[in-house]
Design an enzyme around this catalytic site. Structure first.
Site, PDB file in Angstrom:
ATOM      1  N   ASN A 134       0.901  -1.340   0.176  1.00 22.27           N
ATOM      2  CA  ASN A 134       0.000  -0.030  -0.064  1.00 22.27           C
ATOM      3  C   ASN A 134       0.748   1.318   0.015  1.00 22.27           C
ATOM      4  O   ASN A 134       1.704   1.243   0.791  1.00 22.27           O
ATOM      5  CB  ASN A 134      -0.833  -0.036   1.259  1.00 22.27           C
ATOM      6  CG  ASN A 134      -1.895   1.208   1.262  1.00 22.27           C
ATOM      7  OD1 ASN A 134      -2.440   1.531   0.030  1.00 22.27           O
ATOM      8  ND2 ASN A 134      -1.927   2.062   2.196  1.00 22.27           N
ATOM      9  N   GLU A 135       0.671   1.864  -1.086  1.00 21.18           N
ATOM     10  CA  GLU A 135       1.306   3.182  -1.058  1.00 21.18           C
ATOM     11  C   GLU A 135       2.883   3.367  -0.985  1.00 21.18           C
ATOM     12  O   GLU A 135       3.631   4.097  -0.234  1.00 21.18           O
ATOM     13  CB  GLU A 135       0.752   4.316  -0.193  1.00 21.18           C
ATOM     14  CG  GLU A 135      -0.711   4.511  -0.508  1.00 21.18           C
ATOM     15  CD  GLU A 135      -1.230   5.539   0.366  1.00 21.18           C
ATOM     16  OE1 GLU A 135      -0.738   5.979   1.508  1.00 21.18           O
ATOM     17  OE2 GLU A 135      -2.728   5.844   0.130  1.00 21.18           O
ATOM     18  N   TYR A 162      -6.507  11.755  -3.055  1.00 22.44           N
ATOM     19  CA  TYR A 162      -6.664  12.544  -2.020  1.00 22.44           C
ATOM     20  C   TYR A 162      -6.430  13.800  -2.255  1.00 22.44           C
ATOM     21  O   TYR A 162      -5.273  14.346  -2.139  1.00 22.44           O
ATOM     22  CB  TYR A 162      -5.808  11.916  -0.797  1.00 22.44           C
ATOM     23  CG  TYR A 162      -6.399  10.505  -0.504  1.00 22.44           C
ATOM     24  CD1 TYR A 162      -7.658  10.352   0.265  1.00 22.44           C
ATOM     25  CD2 TYR A 162      -5.647   9.252  -0.601  1.00 22.44           C
ATOM     26  CE1 TYR A 162      -8.003   8.928   0.613  1.00 22.44           C
ATOM     27  CE2 TYR A 162      -6.148   8.017  -0.126  1.00 22.44           C
ATOM     28  CZ  TYR A 162      -7.329   8.118   0.322  1.00 22.44           C
ATOM     29  OH  TYR A 162      -7.533   6.588   0.708  1.00 22.44           O
ATOM     30  N   GLU A 184      -8.300   3.874  -4.132  1.00 18.24           N
ATOM     31  CA  GLU A 184      -8.624   4.467  -2.893  1.00 18.24           C
ATOM     32  C   GLU A 184      -9.066   5.984  -3.291  1.00 18.24           C
ATOM     33  O   GLU A 184      -8.496   6.572  -4.243  1.00 18.24           O
ATOM     34  CB  GLU A 184      -7.611   4.653  -1.932  1.00 18.24           C
ATOM     35  CG  GLU A 184      -6.922   3.510  -1.210  1.00 18.24           C
ATOM     36  CD  GLU A 184      -6.068   3.467  -0.012  1.00 18.24           C
ATOM     37  OE1 GLU A 184      -6.130   4.840   0.472  1.00 18.24           O
ATOM     38  OE2 GLU A 184      -5.370   2.752   0.231  1.00 18.24           O
TER      39      GLU A 184
END
Length: 183
Positions: A59-60, A142, A182
């Protein structure tokens, strides 16, 4: 893994994680355990489980300040490892979609802030999505965290459209689909 292996600054030391023989053995052992685990409800190993869509490697993933090719090469090694155990599922990086140095693939004029395209986070969506063993491109959106502000207005909407369109086009140029994983 970094803490167990004695890394300095373990929560931010991706270089140590990717290059330490212990952390890499443990990570691969975990991948093997997970893919070979048998679902206690269906009795099917996860590597054969039809309810699983795909695997994200990490993740990321970031390797701040480093050459993005280092993380790209690690992604490729991990994708090859996953596919050596599980040929039934797709594999993706799980990345945010950042890039390094604002590659020409992006329509920068539509971005109110280009931090995510020149982030110096040691990762490159362009390079990572071109890995043959990566089956689709992933990015996160985001807006406030990426410097696009917290108020939904035309500037943010334009940037969001550009983000999706640019990342989709990059994936498509590699004959791959694109998923915002996401939001």
């Amino acid at each position: 893994y970094n803490t167990w292996a004695g890394a300095s600054n373990p929560s931010r030391n991706m270089d140590f994680f990717m290059n330490n023989s212990d952390t890499q053995k443990w990570f691969k052992d975990y991948i093997s355990m997970l893919l070979n685990r048998v679902n206690t409800v269906t009795g099917i190993a996860y590597k054969d489980e039809p309810a699983i869509f795909a695997w994200h490697i990490i993740n990321e993933g970031r390797n701040t300040g480093a050459d993005p090719k280092i993380l790209r090469d690690w992604y490729q090694e991990m994708a090859q490892y996953i596919k050596s155990i599980d040929s039934n599922h797709m594999v993706a990086t799980g990345e945010e979609g950042f890039d390094d140095g604002t590659p020409s693939h992006y329509t920068t004029g539509k971005y109110s802030n280009t931090y995510s395209l020149r982030a110096n986070e040691g990762t490159s969506y362009v390079l990572n999505t071109s890995i043959p063993e990566i089956d689709y491109g992933t990015a996160h959106w985001y807006a406030p965290d990426y410097g696009f502000g917290s108020d939904v207005g035309q500037s943010m909407i334009d940037a969001q459209h550009a983000w999706v369109e640019d990342h989709s086009a990059i994936a498509e140029s590699n004959n791959k689909p694109f998923v915002i994983s996401e939001y």
